[in-house]
Write a protein that holds these residues in place. Structure first.
Motif, short mmCIF file in Angstrom:
data_model
loop_
_atom_site.label_atom_id
_atom_site.label_comp_id
_atom_site.label_asym_id
_atom_site.label_seq_id
_atom_site.Cartn_x
_atom_site.Cartn_y
_atom_site.Cartn_z
N LEU A 46 10.21 43.04 -9.11
CA LEU A 46 10.34 41.67 -9.61
C LEU A 46 9.16 40.85 -9.49
CD1 LEU A 46 13.93 41.07 -8.39
CD2 LEU A 46 13.47 41.81 -10.48
N SER A 47 8.24 41.20 -10.50
CA SER A 47 6.80 40.67 -10.26
C SER A 47 6.84 39.30 -10.53
CB SER A 47 5.81 41.54 -11.11
OG SER A 47 6.17 41.24 -12.50
N GLY A 48 7.50 38.61 -11.16
CA GLY A 48 7.53 37.20 -11.36
C GLY A 48 8.17 36.38 -10.23
N LEU A 49 9.02 37.00 -9.32
CA LEU A 49 9.51 36.16 -8.20
C LEU A 49 8.85 35.40 -7.29
CD1 LEU A 49 12.65 36.30 -7.43
CD2 LEU A 49 12.09 38.05 -5.77
N GLU A 50 9.22 34.22 -7.28
CA GLU A 50 8.48 32.99 -6.70
C GLU A 50 9.26 32.55 -5.50
OE1 GLU A 50 7.57 29.80 -9.16
OE2 GLU A 50 6.43 31.21 -10.65
N LEU A 101 15.75 33.57 -6.46
CA LEU A 101 16.87 34.34 -6.09
C LEU A 101 17.29 33.66 -4.55
CD1 LEU A 101 19.02 36.64 -6.26
CD2 LEU A 101 17.65 38.11 -5.46
N TYR A 102 18.28 33.14 -4.79
CA TYR A 102 19.09 32.63 -3.52
C TYR A 102 20.15 33.07 -3.14
CZ TYR A 102 15.69 28.89 -4.86
OH TYR A 102 14.49 28.33 -5.40
N LEU A 103 20.29 33.76 -1.86
CA LEU A 103 21.72 34.67 -1.25
C LEU A 103 21.77 34.01 0.06
CD1 LEU A 103 21.02 37.97 -3.07
CD2 LEU A 103 22.38 36.36 -3.75
N GLN A 104 21.29 32.90 0.51
CA GLN A 104 21.48 32.48 1.81
C GLN A 104 22.92 32.12 2.12
OE1 GLN A 104 19.82 30.70 -0.44
NE2 GLN A 104 20.62 28.61 -0.25
N ASN A 105 23.33 32.19 3.48
CA ASN A 105 24.33 31.95 4.16
C ASN A 105 25.64 32.43 3.49
OD1 ASN A 105 22.83 30.46 5.82
ND2 ASN A 105 22.83 28.59 4.51
N ASN A 106 25.87 33.67 3.36
CA ASN A 106 26.93 34.76 2.96
C ASN A 106 27.17 35.59 4.01
OD1 ASN A 106 27.93 33.95 0.18
ND2 ASN A 106 25.55 33.80 -0.26
N GLU A 147 16.44 33.67 -15.06
CA GLU A 147 15.09 33.05 -14.38
C GLU A 147 15.58 32.64 -12.80
OE1 GLU A 147 13.26 30.34 -16.62
OE2 GLU A 147 13.00 31.45 -18.37
N SER A 148 16.72 32.00 -12.74
CA SER A 148 17.13 31.39 -11.36
C SER A 148 18.49 31.81 -11.18
CB SER A 148 16.93 30.04 -11.39
OG SER A 148 17.18 29.48 -10.19
N LEU A 170 5.16 35.90 -5.22
CA LEU A 170 5.84 35.22 -4.31
C LEU A 170 5.23 33.88 -3.33
CD1 LEU A 170 8.84 35.80 -3.44
CD2 LEU A 170 8.04 37.16 -1.72
N ARG A 171 6.03 32.85 -3.27
CA ARG A 171 5.83 31.42 -2.55
C ARG A 171 6.79 31.32 -1.51
NH1 ARG A 171 2.06 28.77 -5.92
NH2 ARG A 171 2.04 29.40 -7.98
N ARG A 172 7.84 31.84 -1.59
CA ARG A 172 8.75 31.35 -0.29
C ARG A 172 9.58 32.90 -0.22
NH1 ARG A 172 13.79 27.14 -1.33
NH2 ARG A 172 14.33 27.41 0.83
#
Length: 245
Positions: A147-151, A129-134, A103-104, A174-176
């Motif tokens: 990914l229909s449940g992605l927020e 899903l967090y992939l920032q700063n790579n 889920e995360s 999606l919220r963010r």
């Protein structure tokens, strides 16, 4: 009476040293929470044998090496966080797309390189899903549009190029969405992303560049892109515009 270990919850304890490979001897382990310590060394591939795990949080340590592809065998894990370990490099293993309960997934603030695997589009339960700063690059996968449940989807601070897949405008939960500090070139107004907003910018409805109104009636509260000075993203409805100059 036989005693078994079902959880290792030792965050913020100043722990040092490495995660022992002997952890494979805890087959009933359900939680491995070691975040915010000073643990070094590599992530043991043996963790991938612990089929009862539901949570693996190793973020904010001093880990090095690579993300083991064996983690893809953890079909019961719902929360996987390896973030803030800049010593972990290499590519994101495509095998993570086999973590069917996930889920995360937090892989932000690491040293990851290369393209993001399209296989993550198989994670039908994924909400964050967090992939920032790579140092990730290549184009954004169209496959993530299912990914229909992605927020929450945070991809900022990488080297992604090209446009934003039109299929992503169908992510109605999606919220963010954070895309800033990349090399993207897109018109988010034209491609339907403004209709994902909960409200128009400043609480108003907006207009795209051809004069048609968009009806802001989605769930998106945060939309950030390189629509400031030096950026090549058009986004009149973004909640914040980052500048590249």
């Amino acid at each position: 009476v036989e005693r078994v270990v079902v959880a290792v919850d030792l965050p913020e304890n100043g722990l040092r040293g490495e995660i022992p490979r002997e952890i494979a001897g805890l087959p009933m382990l359900g939680r491995l929470n070691l975040w915010s310590n000073e643990i070094s060394g590599t992530i043991p591939s043996q963790i991938g044998t612990l089929n009862n795990l539901s949570t693996v949080k190793l973020d904010d340590n001093l880990l090095t090496g690579y993300v083991p592809s064996d983690l893809g065998r953890l079909s019961s894990v719902r929360d996987l966080s390896l973030s803030l370990n800049p010593g972990i490099q290499g590519r994101i293993p495509a095998e993570l797309g086999d973590m069917s309960s996930l889920e995360s997934l937090d892989l932000g603030g690491m040293g990851l390189r290369g393209a993001v695997p399209t296989a993550l589009g198989r994670l039908e339960n994924l909400t964050r899903l967090y992939l920032q700063n790579n140092r990730l690059g290549g184009t954004l996968p169209d496959e993530y549009g299912v990914l229909s449940g992605l927020e929450e989807l945070v991809l900022s601070g990488n080297g992604f190029v090209g446009g934003v897949p039109a299929s992503w405008s169908g992510l109605r939960n999606l919220r963010r969405l954070e895309l800033q500090f990349n090399d993207l070139e897109a018109n988010l107004d034209r491609e339907g992303f403004c209709s994902m907003m909960r409200t128009g910018r400043d609480g108003r409805f907006g207009r795209d560049e051809v004069g048609g109104q968009y009806n802001a009636g989605g769930q998106l509260d945060v939309l950030v892109a390189d629509c400031g000075a030096g950026g090549r993203v058009r986004c009149d409805c973004c909640t914040r515009c980052a500048g590249l100059d």
